[in-house]
Design an enzyme around this catalytic site. Sequence first.
Site, PDB file in Angstrom:
ATOM      1  N   HIS A  22       0.907  -0.932   0.100  1.00  0.00           N
ATOM      2  CA  HIS A  22       0.089  -0.042  -0.045  1.00  0.00           C
ATOM      3  C   HIS A  22       0.777   1.219  -0.077  1.00  0.00           C
ATOM      4  CE1 HIS A  22      -3.521  -2.421   0.794  1.00  0.00           C
ATOM      5  NE2 HIS A  22      -2.805  -2.971   1.635  1.00  0.00           N
ATOM      6  N   SER A  64      15.411  20.837 -15.309  1.00  0.00           N
ATOM      7  CA  SER A  64      14.493  21.630 -15.249  1.00  0.00           C
ATOM      8  C   SER A  64      14.896  23.018 -15.703  1.00  0.00           C
ATOM      9  CB  SER A  64      13.924  21.875 -13.906  1.00  0.00           C
ATOM     10  OG  SER A  64      13.098  22.773 -13.845  1.00  0.00           O
TER      11      SER A  64
END
Length: 431
Positions: A141, A262
């Site tokens: 999970h 970036s």
Amino acid sequence: MIERYTLPEMGEIWTETYKFKTWLQVEIAVCEAQAELGYTPAAAVAEIKAKANFDPQRILEIEAEVRHDVIAFLTNVNEYVGDAGRYIHLGMTSSDVLDTALALQLVASLDLILVRLADVIAAIRKQAQQHRHTVAIGRSHGIHAEPITFGFKLAGWLAEVLRHQERLTKMREEIAVGKISGAVGTYANIEPRVEAIACAKLGLKPDTASTQVISRDRHANFVNHLALLTASIERFAVEIRNLQRTDVLEVEEYFSKGQKGSSAMPHKRNPIRSERLTGMARMVRAAAVAALENVALWHERDISHSSVERVMLPDACILTHFMLKETTDLVQNLLVYPENMARNMNVYGGVVFSQRVLLTLIEKGMSREEAYAIVQSCAHQAWNTPGGNFHDLVTKEPRIAQTLSPEEIEACFDPQHHLQHLEEVYQRLGI
């Protein structure tokens, strides 16, 4: 497929020129079969083989007038061959050429895919061997669960790609099928023996029972195999993306000198390859849906599948091939950070060893309900608490201290307990 995602050896298979070469291969193989059975003069077949050629641009010019690609192709070939060209395409229908030639393209594509898949297998195997003892935290999970090794994670990847290798090897036999049975597939104007001989020359088997086309369940199965393979690649890519997150940083894609992450933020080192693979898998899955929809043709044939396959089959093959190369490079150059894996596993003072504490208390005679309540209380006090330390809480818990010795408590926090049977898995895979 755009050039950006097309490797030259696979792109070549899906060019118009290569397609017409396979069409000519099929036509010549049928001519040779007809000659072997005495239906066509051997001299005519020799002349056809010596003179047969085509010009892709000329074919397009003829097609613009006749509105039929196979007729345009045959017309152009006959411009080279001359009178002997009357023996080309005898008793055949267009789909005999199209579907049999398509099988040659699919087999050639699959052969390239299998080579690239072998590279992926080798890359994963090597990393699994290197990190068979690199302890990391397993997650369920998305939440810390219990210790594993990074090599064990990769062992799961290896087992998966080996299954794909086996499936695709079998798939090669299923897709390597030709059809030379004429209109509606009844052999009314061409003998089954011609089909058998021609297919053998091409390295194919005759379809068991064709209509005017080879039934598209074969092609759907082919594309779905590719979709399943690329779904696995996506699974690996998503795992890498998650493990590269700044707050996890257990692995990282190789970041080359001069690379920029970036345009705005100089610090960024993004998992761009893994993200690219994730997106590409979506496109191959889309092709699988289209391939399934191609199965339901009208009666003995229609051509609703044709326009789909002109786009879908090249794209699926080219993308899968490209994804395999990207995956190999990604895995080979993956940066692995064992120290971060150890740090993450030990956050909150070894709270991930709660099950060992629970089971040890039960083995000492405590009821499961009481043991679970005590251990969960300690775990939740440590969880998400600055300086939270499950180990210290367990050690200081009176009911635990009364039941377990200090040595028994320490043994609960030894990760090797969780790794003691992994060698069995490694042996199964030859790691």
